[in-house]
Design an enzyme around this catalytic site. Structure first.
Site, PDB file in Angstrom:
ATOM      1  N   ASP A  19      40.533   2.867 -84.898  1.00 60.56           N
ATOM      2  CA  ASP A  19      40.539   2.838 -83.430  1.00 60.56           C
ATOM      3  C   ASP A  19      40.456   1.383 -82.955  1.00 60.56           C
ATOM      4  O   ASP A  19      39.620   0.616 -83.440  1.00 60.56           O
ATOM      5  CB  ASP A  19      39.327   3.632 -82.931  1.00 60.56           C
ATOM      6  CG  ASP A  19      39.404   3.951 -81.445  1.00 60.56           C
ATOM      7  OD1 ASP A  19      40.528   4.076 -80.928  1.00 60.56           O
ATOM      8  OD2 ASP A  19      38.335   4.088 -80.821  1.00 60.56           O
ATOM      9  N   ASP A  29      45.541  -2.390 -80.685  1.00 65.24           N
ATOM     10  CA  ASP A  29      45.213  -2.689 -79.289  1.00 65.24           C
ATOM     11  C   ASP A  29      45.660  -4.119 -78.983  1.00 65.24           C
ATOM     12  O   ASP A  29      44.948  -5.079 -79.249  1.00 65.24           O
ATOM     13  CB  ASP A  29      43.700  -2.517 -79.097  1.00 65.24           C
ATOM     14  CG  ASP A  29      43.252  -2.892 -77.692  1.00 65.24           C
ATOM     15  OD1 ASP A  29      44.074  -3.390 -76.908  1.00 65.24           O
ATOM     16  OD2 ASP A  29      42.059  -2.679 -77.392  1.00 65.24           O
ATOM     17  N   GLU A  58      48.656   0.482 -77.141  1.00 68.05           N
ATOM     18  CA  GLU A  58      48.074   0.486 -75.784  1.00 68.05           C
ATOM     19  C   GLU A  58      48.915  -0.374 -74.861  1.00 68.05           C
ATOM     20  O   GLU A  58      49.239  -1.518 -75.183  1.00 68.05           O
ATOM     21  CB  GLU A  58      46.622  -0.034 -75.840  1.00 68.05           C
ATOM     22  CG  GLU A  58      45.948  -0.086 -74.464  1.00 68.05           C
ATOM     23  CD  GLU A  58      44.442  -0.383 -74.550  1.00 68.05           C
ATOM     24  OE1 GLU A  58      43.805  -0.022 -75.554  1.00 68.05           O
ATOM     25  OE2 GLU A  58      43.914  -0.984 -73.598  1.00 68.05           O
ATOM     26  N   HIS A  60      41.841   7.411 -73.443  1.00 65.58           N
ATOM     27  CA  HIS A  60      40.619   6.729 -73.895  1.00 65.58           C
ATOM     28  C   HIS A  60      39.522   6.895 -72.840  1.00 65.58           C
ATOM     29  O   HIS A  60      39.815   7.134 -71.672  1.00 65.58           O
ATOM     30  CB  HIS A  60      40.915   5.252 -74.136  1.00 65.58           C
ATOM     31  CG  HIS A  60      41.669   5.028 -75.411  1.00 65.58           C
ATOM     32  ND1 HIS A  60      41.183   4.279 -76.442  1.00 65.58           N
ATOM     33  CD2 HIS A  60      42.867   5.511 -75.827  1.00 65.58           C
ATOM     34  CE1 HIS A  60      42.052   4.300 -77.432  1.00 65.58           C
ATOM     35  NE2 HIS A  60      43.101   5.032 -77.090  1.00 65.58           N
ATOM     36  N   GLY A  61      38.266   6.728 -73.267  1.00 63.61           N
ATOM     37  CA  GLY A  61      37.165   6.830 -72.316  1.00 63.61           C
ATOM     38  C   GLY A  61      36.932   8.257 -71.870  1.00 63.61           C
ATOM     39  O   GLY A  61      36.691   8.524 -70.691  1.00 63.61           O
ATOM     40  N   ASN A  63      39.899  10.973 -76.387  1.00 65.68           N
ATOM     41  CA  ASN A  63      38.919  10.224 -77.197  1.00 65.68           C
ATOM     42  C   ASN A  63      37.508  10.392 -76.655  1.00 65.68           C
ATOM     43  O   ASN A  63      37.278  10.222 -75.451  1.00 65.68           O
ATOM     44  CB  ASN A  63      39.227   8.728 -77.145  1.00 65.68           C
ATOM     45  CG  ASN A  63      40.483   8.343 -77.895  1.00 65.68           C
ATOM     46  OD1 ASN A  63      41.235   9.202 -78.341  1.00 65.68           O
ATOM     47  ND2 ASN A  63      40.707   7.054 -78.022  1.00 65.68           N
ATOM     48  N   VAL A  64      36.582  10.662 -77.563  1.00 63.41           N
ATOM     49  CA  VAL A  64      35.162  10.763 -77.183  1.00 63.41           C
ATOM     50  C   VAL A  64      34.335   9.920 -78.151  1.00 63.41           C
ATOM     51  O   VAL A  64      34.329  10.181 -79.359  1.00 63.41           O
ATOM     52  CB  VAL A  64      34.680  12.234 -77.242  1.00 63.41           C
ATOM     53  CG1 VAL A  64      33.193  12.322 -76.932  1.00 63.41           C
ATOM     54  CG2 VAL A  64      35.482  13.098 -76.280  1.00 63.41           C
ATOM     55  N   THR A  69      31.165   7.676 -76.679  1.00 60.12           N
ATOM     56  CA  THR A  69      29.819   7.523 -76.117  1.00 60.12           C
ATOM     57  C   THR A  69      29.029   8.842 -76.070  1.00 60.12           C
ATOM     58  O   THR A  69      27.851   8.866 -76.438  1.00 60.12           O
ATOM     59  CB  THR A  69      29.933   6.915 -74.701  1.00 60.12           C
ATOM     60  OG1 THR A  69      30.683   5.712 -74.812  1.00 60.12           O
ATOM     61  CG2 THR A  69      28.577   6.604 -74.110  1.00 60.12           C
TER      62      THR A  69
HETATM   63  P1  13P Z   1      34.113   6.709 -74.731  1.00 63.70           P
HETATM   64  O1  13P Z   1      33.109   5.990 -75.574  1.00 63.70           O
HETATM   65  O2  13P Z   1      34.044   6.337 -73.295  1.00 63.70           O
HETATM   66  O3  13P Z   1      34.106   8.175 -74.974  1.00 63.70           O
HETATM   67  O4  13P Z   1      35.561   6.177 -75.212  1.00 63.70           O
HETATM   68  C1  13P Z   1      35.948   6.411 -76.535  1.00 63.70           C
HETATM   69  C2  13P Z   1      37.296   5.822 -76.795  1.00 63.70           C
HETATM   70  O5  13P Z   1      38.171   5.854 -75.966  1.00 63.70           O
HETATM   71  C3  13P Z   1      37.507   5.224 -78.119  1.00 63.70           C
HETATM   72  O6  13P Z   1      38.714   4.546 -78.195  1.00 63.70           O
END
Ligand code: 13P
Length: 286
Positions: A81, A103, A133, A207-208, A229-230, A232
């Protein structure tokens, strides 16, 4: 099952559901993700960032994931990643990763194209798929903070050219999501996401994906995003499982109990996400 590429995992996905991609760092994280996917018969993508790669070792983490995959009958892909250089990409592919994300968002459009194309050439020669990206996703990814003011949304008019010139298999667009927790309400530019969807058939990676409401996730899936994507939310689940266990059992020194409590909380979180992404039972499509 042997590990698949992210491209292969995303091929059967149709509008309305998505495959979850989870960031891992160690044995317990991998087991939390694979146990959840196995229980729900869901395809899954396991991701390792550059700093997690440095922490765990590319060969160590790949062996853990490959061993977990051998024990179950569900499709699993292993992706680097946010790789930033050809050197890291080579290190992960040589260790047996099936897919990489490069990236190049910190570069100009032309330099991003040049770096990404170089990665695609190397990865495809080795049977691996590549996510690139375009634009710049905000928030804290790994040890890097992209301030809101520096985040750049993806221009849908550049999407076709970026994909044609690089040959990527998956596109990560910047549409308002950010890595980490949101400061206020997340504002996703859905018209932009839909324009990007119209511009290409290449699968899209969001992402995020942590800290978003279920309604936003559903709208993202309806907009045709195939990979979510997860990172956090899984970190929070695992560490809060560990913290709760230790605050209830302050004398405990047995790592199996401490880390096991984190793993259990992580498994529950991944199962919740998989239900939300509507990928439960989809392992039968492969
Ligand atoms: P989060 O940590 O916000 O879930 O994002 C994870 C991510 O997009 C990894 O590339």
């Amino acid at each position: 099952m042997p590990l698949m590429t992210v491209k292969e995992i995303l091929t059967p996905v149709s509008s309305g559901w998505a495959v979850g991609a989870f960031n891992v760092h160690n044995l317990e994280d991998v087991q939390a993700v694979v146990n959840a996917a196995d229980e729900l018969e869901a395809p899954v993508i396991i991701m390792v960032s550059e700093s997690a790669l440095n922490y765990a070792g590319a060969d160590f983490i790949r062996s853990i994931v490959a061993t977990a995959a051998k024990r179950v009958q569900i499709p699993i892909a292993l992706q680097l990643d946010h790789g930033k250089s050809l050197e890291t990409v080579k290190r992960s592919i040589q260790a047996g990763f099936t897919s990489v994300m490069i990236d190049g968002s910190y570069l100009s459009f032309e330099d991003n194209v040049a770096l990404t194309r170089q990665i695609v050439e190397y990865a495809h020669q080795h049977g691996c798929s590549v996510e690139g990206e375009l634009g710049k996703i905000g928030g804290k990814e790994d040890d890097l903070l992209v301030e809101d003011a520096d985040a750049r949304f993806t221009d849908p008019r550049k999407v076709e050219r970026f994909i044609l010139e690089t040959g990527i298999d998956v596109l990560a667009p910047a549409v308002g999501t950010a890595h980490g927790l949101y400061k206020g309400e997340a504002r996703i530019d859905f018209p932009r996401l839909q324009a990007i969807r119209q511009a290409t058939k290449v699968p899209l990676a969001l992402h995020g994906g942590s800290d978003l409401s279920d309604e936003i996730i559903k709208e993202i899936m309806r907009s045709g995003v195939e990979k979510i994507n997860v990172g956090t939310d899984l970190k929070i689940a695992i560490t809060s499982g560990i913290k709760d266990y230790l605050s209830n059992n302050p004398e405990e020194i047995e790592p199996r109990k401490v880390f096991g409590a984190g793993r259990e909380r992580g498994t529950r979180l991944v199962m919740e996400k998989m239900r939300l992404f509507e990928c439960v039972g989809k392992a039968s499509l492969y």
